[in-house]
Design a protein around this motif. Structure first.
Motif, PDB file in Angstrom:
ATOM      1  N   GLU A 119       0.813  -1.211   0.000  1.00  0.00           N
ATOM      2  CA  GLU A 119       0.000   0.000   0.000  1.00  0.00           C
ATOM      3  C   GLU A 119       0.853   1.270   0.000  1.00  0.00           C
ATOM      4  OE1 GLU A 119      -2.422  -3.343   1.657  1.00  0.00           O
ATOM      5  OE2 GLU A 119      -0.390  -2.577   1.940  1.00  0.00           O
ATOM      6  N   GLN A 138      -1.813   1.010   9.917  1.00  0.00           N
ATOM      7  CA  GLN A 138      -2.516  -0.091   9.283  1.00  0.00           C
ATOM      8  C   GLN A 138      -3.524  -0.614  10.291  1.00  0.00           C
ATOM      9  OE1 GLN A 138       0.925  -2.556   7.646  1.00  0.00           O
ATOM     10  NE2 GLN A 138      -0.593  -2.751   6.022  1.00  0.00           N
ATOM     11  N   LYS A 160     -12.009   0.619   8.983  1.00  0.00           N
ATOM     12  CA  LYS A 160     -13.152   0.373   8.098  1.00  0.00           C
ATOM     13  C   LYS A 160     -14.472   0.730   8.785  1.00  0.00           C
ATOM     14  CE  LYS A 160     -10.872  -3.657   6.049  1.00  0.00           C
ATOM     15  NZ  LYS A 160     -10.937  -5.120   5.896  1.00  0.00           N
ATOM     16  N   GLN A 187      -9.360   9.008  10.102  1.00  0.00           N
ATOM     17  CA  GLN A 187      -9.738  10.085   9.182  1.00  0.00           C
ATOM     18  C   GLN A 187      -9.891  11.411   9.925  1.00  0.00           C
ATOM     19  OE1 GLN A 187     -10.836   7.015   9.285  1.00  0.00           O
ATOM     20  NE2 GLN A 187     -11.396   6.206   7.276  1.00  0.00           N
ATOM     21  N   MET A 205      -6.646  -1.348   6.643  1.00  0.00           N
ATOM     22  CA  MET A 205      -6.546  -0.183   5.779  1.00  0.00           C
ATOM     23  C   MET A 205      -5.243   0.556   6.067  1.00  0.00           C
ATOM     24  SD  MET A 205     -10.433   1.344   5.700  1.00  0.00           S
ATOM     25  CE  MET A 205      -9.929   2.745   4.681  1.00  0.00           C
ATOM     26  N   ARG A 245      -5.090   9.977   5.508  1.00  0.00           N
ATOM     27  CA  ARG A 245      -5.749   9.624   4.256  1.00  0.00           C
ATOM     28  C   ARG A 245      -5.462   8.157   3.966  1.00  0.00           C
ATOM     29  NH1 ARG A 245      -4.726  13.965  -0.368  1.00  0.00           N
ATOM     30  NH2 ARG A 245      -6.440  12.753  -1.261  1.00  0.00           N
ATOM     31  N   PHE A 246      -6.482   7.430   3.486  1.00  0.00           N
ATOM     32  CA  PHE A 246      -6.399   5.984   3.390  1.00  0.00           C
ATOM     33  C   PHE A 246      -6.458   5.488   1.951  1.00  0.00           C
ATOM     34  CE2 PHE A 246      -7.502   6.669   7.751  1.00  0.00           C
ATOM     35  CZ  PHE A 246      -6.949   5.595   8.432  1.00  0.00           C
ATOM     36  N   VAL A 247      -5.711   4.408   1.719  1.00  0.00           N
ATOM     37  CA  VAL A 247      -5.739   3.712   0.444  1.00  0.00           C
ATOM     38  C   VAL A 247      -6.954   2.782   0.422  1.00  0.00           C
ATOM     39  CG1 VAL A 247      -4.503   2.015  -0.982  1.00  0.00           C
ATOM     40  CG2 VAL A 247      -3.245   3.853   0.157  1.00  0.00           C
ATOM     41  N   LYS A 248      -7.519   2.570  -0.741  1.00  0.00           N
ATOM     42  CA  LYS A 248      -8.661   1.661  -0.875  1.00  0.00           C
ATOM     43  C   LYS A 248      -8.285   0.278  -0.355  1.00  0.00           C
ATOM     44  CE  LYS A 248     -11.825  -0.294  -4.316  1.00  0.00           C
ATOM     45  NZ  LYS A 248     -12.169  -0.361  -5.771  1.00  0.00           N
ATOM     46  N   PRO A 249      -9.131  -0.341   0.491  1.00  0.00           N
ATOM     47  CA  PRO A 249      -8.801  -1.661   1.068  1.00  0.00           C
ATOM     48  C   PRO A 249      -8.586  -2.713  -0.017  1.00  0.00           C
ATOM     49  CG  PRO A 249     -10.715  -0.691   2.154  1.00  0.00           C
ATOM     50  CD  PRO A 249     -10.440   0.163   0.957  1.00  0.00           C
ATOM     51  N   MET A 250      -7.611  -3.591   0.245  1.00  0.00           N
ATOM     52  CA  MET A 250      -7.297  -4.678  -0.686  1.00  0.00           C
ATOM     53  C   MET A 250      -7.146  -5.977   0.097  1.00  0.00           C
ATOM     54  SD  MET A 250      -4.457  -2.865  -3.181  1.00  0.00           S
ATOM     55  CE  MET A 250      -3.499  -2.238  -1.803  1.00  0.00           C
ATOM     56  N   SER A 306      -6.980  -7.662   6.329  1.00  0.00           N
ATOM     57  CA  SER A 306      -6.922  -6.641   5.278  1.00  0.00           C
ATOM     58  C   SER A 306      -7.035  -5.258   5.915  1.00  0.00           C
ATOM     59  CB  SER A 306      -8.031  -6.842   4.243  1.00  0.00           C
ATOM     60  OG  SER A 306      -9.302  -6.805   4.869  1.00  0.00           O
TER      61      SER A 306
END
Length: 289
Positions: A78, A145, A150, A156, A256, A161-166, A254
């Motif tokens: 990420e 992390q 979620k 926030q 974030m 700022r967060f990356v899209k969950p993967m 997973s």
């Protein structure tokens, strides 16, 4: 004799709730003793990160919150999305790899553990403390992390700022492993353990060895740590519960990934701040004392 008095009634069109004790809460350096005091309230109470630093939320001399930061991981998928220039590529050498790790260690920290006493949850102490500690650490970037991000937007609110969950890198391999060897759901830790414990001691040992071997071969943490005798010693000490938990962690977790860039010049933030110092500016603006 009574004098005439004038009664003035004011109405605030945009009232904001204030927890009065928050004015007396301070964020400052802590010790492992603070973590030991509250760590049972955290779901990851067993281990601490590499290079831990402790920060505490203090009220009238008592520790009511603890945040632990740690050294960042050298490789993180990420992070490479946010910082593509840090992603390794073709032609890597020992020099470039060493310089990458030196840069990451010099400019990044990660929020690893964070717990607030149950008496003081829901008053906004968490995201305020997270933001202030990120400033007080004195690094350019603070990472987090967190699976809880979620469901709870404390990160926030702190300005991250967060990356899209993967899905985890090993998601497919882990799902195939669990479905090949267990009838229980791959997500149900206790059901898997109970299924194994219902078998003969010889079969339990065989499955334990199978799980340890799979974990050791697929864990990025183990494969970037010192191998050899040390790795063999860690494998020998692992229990069935340790191995199953480790496999679930590398395949099903997973969290974030969030990142925060410090707007304050290094060395300008005091080592002790009132919690409400967060409210003097935006979460991504320079601190106003």
């Amino acid at each position: 004799m009574f004098l005439d008095t004038e009664t003035i009634i004011e109405r605030n069109d945009n009232p904001e709730p204030v927890f009065s004790l928050a004015r007396d809460m301070w964020v400052e350096r802590g010790t492992k003793a603070d973590w030991d005091l509250l760590h049972d309230l955290h779901y990851k109470a067993e281990k601490l990160p590499i290079g831990p630093r402790f920060w505490r939320l203090e009220l009238y001399g008592e520790t009511i919150g603890v945040l632990v930061t740690g050294a960042p991981k050298g490789m993180l998928r990420e992070r490479h999305i946010v910082f593509p220039n840090l992603k390794p590529g073709a032609g890597e050498t020992k020099l470039t790899n060493t310089n990458r790790y030196n840069y990451i260690n010099a400019n990044f920290r990660v929020i690893s553990r964070f717990v607030i006493d149950t008496m003081y949850r829901g008053i906004g102490a968490g995201y305020r403390m997270m933001n202030l500690v990120s400033r007080m650490e004195g690094n350019t970037f603070m990472e987090i992390q967190s699976s809880m991000s979620k469901f709870n937007v404390f990160g926030q609110k702190a300005g991250f700022r967060f990356v899209k969950p993967m899905n985890a890198n090993k998601y497919e391999q882990v799902m195939r492993f669990f479905r090949s060897h267990f009838n229980a759901s791959p997500q149900d830790f206790e059901a898997i353990v109970a299924e194994v414990e219902a078998k003969s001691p010889e079969e339990q040992q065989r499955i334990r060895d199978l799980c340890v071997d799979f974990y050791m071969r697929n864990s990025a943490l183990e494969n970037t740590s010192n191998g050899g005798a040390a790795m063999e010693r860690r494998a020998a000490q692992m229990t069935l519960r340790d191995a199953i938990k480790g496999i679930q962690q590398i395949g099903l977790a997973s969290p974030m990934y969030g990142i925060w860039k410090c707007p304050d010049p290094k060395g300008t933030v005091p080592d002790r701040l009132p919690l409400l110092a967060f409210d003097n500016q935006g979460p991504n603006e320079r601190l106003k004392l």
